[in-house]
Design an enzyme around this catalytic site. Structure first.
Site, PDB file in Angstrom:
ATOM      1  N   TYR A 182       5.880 -11.555   5.536  1.00 21.29           N
ATOM      2  CA  TYR A 182       4.769 -11.005   4.749  1.00 21.29           C
ATOM      3  C   TYR A 182       4.457 -11.991   3.626  1.00 21.29           C
ATOM      4  CZ  TYR A 182       2.233  -7.579   1.798  1.00 21.29           C
ATOM      5  OH  TYR A 182       1.297  -6.921   1.030  1.00 21.29           O
ATOM      6  N   ASP A 226      -8.765  -7.129   4.253  1.00 25.19           N
ATOM      7  CA  ASP A 226      -9.706  -6.385   5.092  1.00 25.19           C
ATOM      8  C   ASP A 226     -11.144  -6.891   4.927  1.00 25.19           C
ATOM      9  OD1 ASP A 226      -7.275  -5.166   4.884  1.00 25.19           O
ATOM     10  OD2 ASP A 226      -8.035  -3.253   4.149  1.00 25.19           O
ATOM     11  N   GLU A 227     -11.457  -7.345   3.711  1.00 29.42           N
ATOM     12  CA  GLU A 227     -12.815  -7.816   3.438  1.00 29.42           C
ATOM     13  C   GLU A 227     -13.084  -9.180   4.088  1.00 29.42           C
ATOM     14  OE1 GLU A 227     -10.296  -7.101   1.573  1.00 29.42           O
ATOM     15  OE2 GLU A 227     -10.451  -7.798  -0.501  1.00 29.42           O
ATOM     16  N   LYS A 243       2.145 -11.977   8.455  1.00 30.82           N
ATOM     17  CA  LYS A 243       1.024 -11.207   7.892  1.00 30.82           C
ATOM     18  C   LYS A 243       0.467 -12.070   6.774  1.00 30.82           C
ATOM     19  CE  LYS A 243       0.879  -7.074   5.004  1.00 30.82           C
ATOM     20  NZ  LYS A 243      -0.424  -7.247   4.407  1.00 30.82           N
ATOM     21  N   THR A 284      -1.897 -12.690   4.038  1.00 33.07           N
ATOM     22  CA  THR A 284      -2.808 -12.084   3.066  1.00 33.07           C
ATOM     23  C   THR A 284      -3.182 -13.147   2.045  1.00 33.07           C
ATOM     24  OG1 THR A 284      -1.691  -9.971   3.412  1.00 33.07           O
ATOM     25  CG2 THR A 284      -3.183 -10.100   1.547  1.00 33.07           C
ATOM     26  N   GLY A 343      -4.653 -10.211   6.513  1.00 31.89           N
ATOM     27  CA  GLY A 343      -4.197  -9.243   5.514  1.00 31.89           C
ATOM     28  C   GLY A 343      -5.277  -8.755   4.555  1.00 31.89           C
ATOM     29  N   THR A 386       0.819  -1.211   0.000  1.00 35.40           N
ATOM     30  CA  THR A 386       0.000   0.000   0.000  1.00 35.40           C
ATOM     31  C   THR A 386       0.853   1.260   0.000  1.00 35.40           C
ATOM     32  OG1 THR A 386      -1.586  -1.280   1.300  1.00 35.40           O
ATOM     33  CG2 THR A 386      -1.939   1.085   1.220  1.00 35.40           C
ATOM     34  N   SER A 411      -4.932  -1.950   4.013  1.00 37.33           N
ATOM     35  CA  SER A 411      -4.896  -0.669   3.303  1.00 37.33           C
ATOM     36  C   SER A 411      -6.125   0.189   3.594  1.00 37.33           C
ATOM     37  CB  SER A 411      -4.828  -0.931   1.792  1.00 37.33           C
ATOM     38  OG  SER A 411      -6.024  -1.561   1.354  1.00 37.33           O
ATOM     39  N   ILE A 459      -3.661  -6.175   9.333  1.00 40.22           N
ATOM     40  CA  ILE A 459      -2.884  -5.111   8.673  1.00 40.22           C
ATOM     41  C   ILE A 459      -3.579  -4.854   7.339  1.00 40.22           C
ATOM     42  CG2 ILE A 459      -0.643  -4.470   7.688  1.00 40.22           C
ATOM     43  CD1 ILE A 459       0.618  -6.592   9.624  1.00 40.22           C
TER      44      ILE A 459
END
Ligand code: NGF
Length: 288
Positions: A133, A187-188, A161, A163, A185, A45, A204, A202
């Site tokens: 990550y 958000d949705e 992290k 994602t 990672g 991000t 954006s 974590i």
């Protein structure tokens, strides 16, 4: 190290130069308005892979100077150039960043021993802690339960992290490594990850939606899944609209709507058209 961390953006001007005033405003907005627990600096991000080493260092300095000890700071130092990764790891450790993170090395098809060596080399050079990550959709690097376990054998590697939409692997990681830190990672998918007892997230979109993200996380931890689901639904209405309009430029335009001097994204990311700018302001009005 637990809680809600914004994947911080950087404000760039039209020529791609750091807009220090804007960056400081973004840091303050996250701390004072979004009330997040920490910042993840120079991640995807932050457009990390589009900027020079010198700019990365300047961003690390500005963020530390602005945030001070108000929130926890994680420095993403990963790079295909391992010398740069080590240099940035030393630099941010000296700046007193609370932890480091490094994206898995990508592009070349590194085997797992090479990936492990990358992390161990970075950490052999610093007295700090590392969050791996993992973002397979962008790096093409997927690791399994046992491979995460091998990385975790290095005591300085304290978490990941995560994602990825692989909740089977996330549950297995939680079960196998209860003492390691797991961060959601996507958000949705925060509610789904929170129900699996991740330690934090974590993301954006927390640049503009940090307060709701905390609600989802804390409601899920308290077992109030119905209420958390309602907040995730509001959040996903926002995220769907942002993704549809162009992820990072739209978050920046929403920040501008909120009075934050967020600048534009660096090339080759293209600027929003006037129509998309207007849409970003409509998204802010409708979903924030
Ligand atoms: O932007 C991406 C790319 N992922 C972020 C986050 O995982 C990246 C995620 O918040 C990040 O933390 C970083 O800056 O390194 C998404 O933007 C969000 O869930 C919308 O899909 O996948």
């Amino acid at each position: 190290m637990k809680g809600i961390f914004t994947a911080l953006m950087c404000s760039f001007d039209e020529e791609g130069k750091i807009n220090e005033k804007g960056l400081r405003e973004m840091v303050r907005n996250n701390i004072d308005v979004q009330k997040v627990d920490g910042l993840y600096v120079n991640g995807s991000t932050g457009e990390n892979f589009l900027i020079s080493t010198e700019d990365k260092k300047r961003i690390f300095e500005i963020v530390k100077d602005e945030a001070g000890d108000d929130v926890t700071l994680i420095a993403q130092v990963g790079s295909l150039n391992i010398d740069e990764a080590v240099d940035l790891a030393k630099f941010t450790t000296d700046l007193k960043y609370d932890a480091l993170s490094a994206v898995t090395p990508f592009y070349y098809k590194f085997d797992f021993d090479e990936i492990k060596d990358y992390y161990n080399t970075i950490m052999a050079n610093v007295d700090n802690q590392m969050i791996v990550y993992s973002i397979p959709a962008l790096t093409g690097v997927s690791m399994n339960l046992e491979q995460f376990g091998e990385l975790f054998e290095n005591e300085k590697i304290i978490g990941v992290k995560f994602t990825a939409p692989d909740f089977f692997l996330l549950e297995r990681l939680r079960h196998a490594y209860p003492d390691k830190l797991l961060y959601s990672g996507f958000d949705e998918m925060l509610l789904s990850a929170s129900v699996l007892n991740v330690d934090g997230a974590i993301g954006s979109t927390f640049n503009v939606n940090g307060v709701r993200a905390r609600k989802i996380f804390e409601l899920a931890q308290a077992g109030a899944v119905e209420e958390a689901r309602a907040v995730q639904k509001e959040t996903n209405d926002l995220i769907a609209a942002i993704l549809d309009n162009g992820l990072y430029p739209t978050i920046k335009e929403i920040l501008k709507h909120e009075g934050v001097d967020a600048g534009v994204c660096r090339k080759p990311m293209k600027p929003l058209t006037e129509a998309k700018k207007a849409r970003a302001h409509d998204i802010a009005k409708k979903y924030l």
